[in-house]
Design an enzyme around this catalytic site. Structure first.
Site: not given
Length: 540
Positions: A330-332
């Site tokens: 996930i991008e986070h």
């Protein structure tokens, strides 16, 4: 000369921010939000009228409207002069739009939606005293000056933030570096010398880029932390932001870990949850779509996952005994583990690693991963997708976040969603029946906002699939083709009649797997690729 950081109250830190400053804020919705400092800035303005005319920059987002107001503390006429963000607080369940959305839609301030990865790139370039970012991420989307150029309203359109330039014989999008006067970041612990560690955080986000860009340009760095430690007690490998970059520390012991979560050690990787503790979605039409998406996976894939129906695909793999056959990203920042749902999206439990978000975005922008699972609001005849704007309900869509960074060069993308909005269904004996058709068709002549360009996808040879409850579609150079239909669905009445443009149809479309429409296990087997990168070992 290096001086040790001052330890101040939030109100004292807010008083250091000058009028007219550009302020960059590290946050991803409620995750890592320095809410105490943002609240103090808003309170100071209410009491004194200062600071005024700030430009604020939010590479992912600040605030979630579910106990963490974030940027809404600053959404006051006179305080805020301009805002630049990857996304904004939003939600269909809100009684009324967030204050920042009222300012944007009322055209009170220029507002921009720049992809999150590009925003981090702009900070990195400012830190190194370079002029800006050349990129092809976002070409032929709303990011491109030939479309909206990232502008969210008329004021922003009158003050362009991105240009097209020719460099070395090719056309690129050019964003000037962002030079912040103030960086507001967050961590778990600060020692007396300002070294910051992140042991209770669900992600690092991008504080080092933000702190460097402020520090190297003579700006101020303010860090909100949960607790203060004695000098020399933090292990050097645990320090992400060194104290040489920090000017002020604000201790806020009650800071939330993420939205609606005070503290969960599994989110920060301090413990691992038993796999059987994760909730498996009940059998319904959304689960049917998630199961069909799961059939697109290959063993060993590195798979980016976005918000929406596809966020349930990891739970499908758990249920089917396939957890660990792919690596979720996930991008986070989380790599591996199990992405969490709803308000906790952006965090994972049992992650194998947590990368700083800017590095994750570099990985995505360069297309180094195997597959992305994303959502759609609209699809048009070119295969373009809108996830970032609906004029009828502007505050329900938060903006694109990292969607454009992720999708621009992804090798394969599986978009998922309902074919129409608001339809009612029955699943009977392995067949799908539409009880009430949706009021809004999602296959439109032209999407309202181009978040993903189908034209660019064809040019670049990207493999694009769209999975819905009633059919599976594929983007081809000739158009969008119906490759599967659900058992019980009438092709003409239920599929073709609800597309605003002609769909390509083979003589006999394949039926979707009937097992998808039964509550029993699918017997899912994640196949190995015939060729390509070596597979990863299955997690224990």
């Amino acid at each position: 000369m290096m001086t040790f950081p001052r330890i101040l109250q939030a109100e004292e830190a807010a008083a250091l921010i000058p009028d007219g400053a550009t302020v960059t804020v590290s946050s991803a919705s409620g995750l890592g939000c320095p809410d105490a400092i943002l609240a103090a800035i808003g309170k100071r303005f209410d009491e004194t009228g200062h600071p005024r005319t700030l430009t604020t920059v939010h590479p992912i987002a600040a605030g979630d409207m579910s106990g963490i107001k974030g940027v809404d503390h600053l959404a006051k006429p006179g305080l805020l002069a301009r805002i630049i963000a990857g996304s904004y607080p939003s939600g269909p369940s809100l009684a009324e739009p967030p204050a920042i959305w009222k300012m944007i839609t009322n055209n009170e301030i220029p507002a921009y939606n720049i992809p999150s990865g590009i925003l981090f790139d702009m900070h990195r370039e400012a830190a190194a005293m370079r002029p800006g970012v050349l990129t092809k991420v976002g070409k032929d989307t709303f990011v491109d000056p030939s479309h909206e150029g990232c502008a969210m309203n008329e004021q922003a359109a009158a003050e362009p933030i991105v240009n097209t330039v020719n460099f070395d014989g090719d056309d690129w999008l050019y964003f000037k570096s962002i030079v912040p006067d103030v960086a507001i970041i967050r961590a778990t612990t600060a020692d007396e010398r300002g070294n910051l560690s992140y042991e209770h955080e669900g992600a690092y986000l991008g504080p080092i880029e933000q702190a460097l860009s402020a520090r190297n340009n003579g700006g101020l760095v303010i860090a909100q932390v949960k607790r203060l430690a004695k000098s020399g007690t933090l292990k050097p490998h645990d320090v992400l932001v060194p104290g040489i970059l920090v000017d002020v520390i604000v201790v806020a012991p009650d800071q939330m870990q993420t939205t609606q979560t005070v503290y969960d050690p599994a989110i920060s990787g301090e413990i691992f949850r038993p796999i059987d503790s994760f909730t498996i979605p009940e059998f319904d039409i959304s689960k049917v779509i998630a199961r069909r998406v799961a059939q697109e996976l290959n063993y060993g894939d590195a798979v980016n996952i976005g918000f929406g129906i596809s966020a349930n695909v990891p739970r499908i793999l758990i249920e089917e005994g396939c957890h660990g056959d792919v690596t979720w990203m996930i991008e986070h920042g989380a790599v591996g583990g199990i992405p969490l749902l709803d308000f906790k999206f952006g965090c994972s439990s049992n992650a194998e690693a947590i990368m700083p978000s800017p590095y994750n975005f570099t990985y995505f922008q360069g297309g180094g991963f195997d597959l992305s699972l994303l959502s759609f609001l609209q699809i048009d005849r070119n295969g373009s997708v809108n996830v970032s704007k609906l004029s009828a309900r502007p505050h329900v869509t938060a903006g694109a976040g990292g969607f454009v960074d992720i999708s621009s060069h992804a090798k394969r993308i599986v978009f998922s969603g309902f074919y129409t909005a608001g339809a009612k269904f029955e699943i009977v004996d392995g067949t799908l029946r539409i009880v009430k058709e949706g009021k809004v068709d999602k296959l439109v002549e032209a999407v309202e906002h181009v978040s993903f360009s189908g034209r660019r996808a064809i040019e670049q040879g990207q493999d694009i699939t769209y999975v819905t409850e009633r059919c599976v579609l594929k983007l081809t150079p000739e158009g969008i083709a119906v490759v599967e239909i659900a058992p019980g669905i009438d092709l003409e009445r239920d599929v073709l009649a609800h597309a605003a443009f002609p769909l390509l149809v083979p003589s006999t479309p394949k039926l979707m797997d009937a097992a998808l429409f039964q509550p029993e296990l699918l017997g899912l087997q994640i196949p190995r690729r015939e060729s390509g990168p070596k597979t990863q070992r299955r997690a224990a």
